[in-house]
Design a protein around this motif. Structure first.
Motif, mmCIF file in Angstrom:
data_model
loop_
_atom_site.group_PDB
_atom_site.id
_atom_site.type_symbol
_atom_site.label_atom_id
_atom_site.label_comp_id
_atom_site.label_asym_id
_atom_site.label_seq_id
_atom_site.Cartn_x
_atom_site.Cartn_y
_atom_site.Cartn_z
ATOM 1 N N TRP A 66 0.842 -1.208 0.000
ATOM 2 C CA TRP A 66 0.000 0.000 0.000
ATOM 3 C C TRP A 66 0.869 1.247 0.000
ATOM 4 N N CYS A 67 1.923 1.213 0.808
ATOM 5 C CA CYS A 67 2.843 2.350 0.862
ATOM 6 C C CYS A 67 3.482 2.594 -0.505
ATOM 7 N N ALA A 68 3.926 1.526 -1.164
ATOM 8 C CA ALA A 68 4.554 1.675 -2.480
ATOM 9 C C ALA A 68 3.567 2.242 -3.495
ATOM 10 N N ALA A 69 2.307 1.794 -3.427
ATOM 11 C CA ALA A 69 1.303 2.306 -4.364
ATOM 12 C C ALA A 69 1.036 3.791 -4.134
ATOM 13 N N LEU A 70 0.985 4.215 -2.877
ATOM 14 C CA LEU A 70 0.754 5.631 -2.577
ATOM 15 C C LEU A 70 1.943 6.489 -3.000
ATOM 16 N N ARG A 71 3.137 5.973 -2.817
ATOM 17 C CA ARG A 71 4.323 6.725 -3.230
ATOM 18 C C ARG A 71 4.393 6.868 -4.741
ATOM 19 N N ASP A 72 3.863 5.883 -5.469
ATOM 20 C CA ASP A 72 3.900 5.948 -6.931
ATOM 21 C C ASP A 72 2.964 7.010 -7.491
ATOM 22 N N ARG A 73 2.108 7.563 -6.648
ATOM 23 C CA ARG A 73 1.175 8.586 -7.140
ATOM 24 C C ARG A 73 1.916 9.867 -7.515
ATOM 25 N N SER A 74 3.094 10.093 -6.930
ATOM 26 C CA SER A 74 3.852 11.316 -7.203
ATOM 27 C C SER A 74 5.331 11.058 -6.947
ATOM 28 N N GLN A 75 6.190 11.679 -7.767
ATOM 29 C CA GLN A 75 7.636 11.561 -7.546
ATOM 30 C C GLN A 75 8.088 12.393 -6.345
#
Length: 489
Positions: free
Chosen positions: A445-454
């Motif tokens: 989940w953390c990785a998916a949220l981080r992928d929303r923005s650089q």
């Protein structure tokens, strides 16, 4: 009579038929109580004839009292109320069959549709539709074929299965757990654990039937059904379902053997087939051939047998192969193993210098021989590694697709998935695995949220707060097997 409340329409206000106490789980011999499906009376007698009232309670009683009774008038129990209850029990989001009819679309004119279905069934004009072939991924990466039947076929199959359960639930043996009313995978797991701990089990046969649902012989199935069912109309319906064929990529193919995995009637038909081919034979073998203790637990086409003596285990396996060959079945050569396992396996293998006992998988759990801190035998059950990996891959893929949705939406979805995982796997001794699942789900989940923005600002500390806010804690929720098993029995 079945109580439908105050509504004038039995279809609009159809409610689930009454339920009774859950079935008793039993490790070896005997049979527990099944959930009741209906009320009201049925005329007693050696076989059910015309003029029997609608209720299934006396059908069940006759079946229990007379093991030779053959029921000649069962179809009249498939009435409008039972069809309506079957409709409401179907998942509205389930995939559609070849006709494309959805649950909601059928329900827009539900009573008219059900009355039409009922009329066609009782005058013999009903025709079963081919199933639509679909595939789902298995934990080992292979694809499992499913047969998705039409909604109308599914409704009728559910209603007929409910009627047939009144007969077969008093016949099925105690060590059969798969797809039976009032019996769950955890009942089978409890029975197996108690059997291994309480009986003299030193060897375990981990058995798997190769391609069972596609190998089931139609001729034998009909002969088995005729032992109890003399209603030609019911037998004709079943014949229509198993012979309806499959449509894949627009092409129809005939089904000369097997039954669609995914059809509502398939689990009952599979249990009937294995009741005569395996269960009754195994019970007789245990009584007449075994020199020591033997336990058996079966869930659908997967079953575990435990033996006191290796010679019994070897002879059972040899005789079982011969038995299966007679009925067009075969044990999977790569998934069927005989291993040393039980209370004394660790000490005996250490004395011979052959290492730790092998493990076996059953119903999503790897079973391991180990010891408590006090040195006593303990059967440890942990989440099967390939099941864990497959589920986490699904979580990762789904979160990637949902990463741009609002965080509360993602949190609610993931919480539901984690809660379902814990509801099944949070058994005593498996706390490390369920914690690891929750932790890895949080990382995905953390990785998916981080992928929303650089330029994200999501560190692990903030992510931990999100997980605490949305995800359930990883706690053991099941009792010890002995506690639940003896409470049920």
């Amino acid at each position: 009579m079945h109580d439908r409340g105050k509504s004038d329409s039995p279809v609009v206000r159809a409610i689930p038929l009454n339920k009774t106490a859950p079935a008793v789980a039993e490790a070896g011999e005997g049979r527990g109580l099944a959930k009741g499906n209906t009320t009201s009376a049925t005329r007693p007698g050696r076989s059910a004839g015309s003029g029997v009232p609608n209720g299934l309670d006396r059908v069940r009683e006759v079946a229990r009292r007379d093991k030779e009774a053959r029921f000649s008038a069962l179809l009249h129990h498939v009435d409008l109320g039972r069809l309506a209850a079957a409709y409401w029990a179907i998942n509205p989001k389930a995939a559609t069959g070849v006709d494309g009819v959805t649950w909601g679309g059928y329900g827009q004119d539900l009573e008219v549709n059900l009355r039409d279905l009922l009329a066609r069934v009782h005058r013999g004009a009903y025709r079963a539709s081919p199933s639509r072939r679909a595939y789902i991924s298995k934990a080992d990466g292979r694809l499992r074929p499913l047969g998705i039947v039409t909604l109308e076929d599914k409704i009728l199959q559910r209603a007929v299965v409910e009627v047939l359960n009144a007969v077969y639930e008093v016949d099925f043996l105690g060590f059969s757990y798969g797809f039976r009313p009032g019996r769950s995978p955890h009942d089978a797991l409890d029975a197996l654990a108690v059997g291994i701990k309480q009986k003299k089990v030193n060897w375990v046969l981990d058995a798997d039937i190769r391609d069972f649902f596609t190998s089931l012989d139609h001729g034998w199935l009909e002969r088995f059904l005729e032992h109890r069912i003399a209603d030609k109309r019911i037998l004709r319906l079943i014949r229509k379902w198993v012979n309806a064929g499959v449509i894949e990529d627009g092409e129809w193919s005939q089904t000369e053997e097997g039954t669609p995995q995914g059809a509502s009637a398939s689990p009952l038909l599979a249990n009937v087939y294995l009741h005569y081919v395996l269960d009754r034979w195994a019970r007789q073998w245990r009584r007449r051939q075994a020199r020591g203790d033997v336990i058996i637990v079966r869930f659908a086409d997967d079953f575990i047998a435990g033996f006191e003596h290796e010679s019994d285990a070897q002879r059972f396996l040899r005789d079982l192969r011969d038995r299966f060959a007679k009925f067009s079945l075969e044990l999977h050569p790569d998934k069927t193993r005989l291993i040393e396992f039980g209370r004394f396996a660790v000490e005996r293998r250490e004395a011979r210098g052959v290492g730790k006992p092998e493990t076996f998988d059953f119903l999503g759990f790897t079973h391991i021989c180990t010891k408590t801190k006090a040195g006593r035998f303990m059967l440890k059950r942990i989440t099967t590694a390939k099941r864990m990996r497959a589920k986490l891959r699904e979580v990762k893929d789904q979160l990637k697709r949902r990463r741009h949705r609002p965080v509360p939406d993602q949190g609610q979805w993931l919480a539901s998935l984690v809660r379902g995982h814990l509801a099944y796997y949070a058994v005593p001794g498996n706390s490390q695995a369920v914690r690891a699942f929750r932790t890895q789900a949080t990382r995905h989940w953390c990785a998916a949220l981080r992928d929303r923005s650089q330029r994200h600002h999501l560190d692990w500390k903030r992510m931990d707060r999100l997980a605490t806010r949305w995800l359930p804690p990883a706690r053991i929720s099941h009792p010890f097997p002995e506690a639940r098993f003896y409470a049920n029995t």
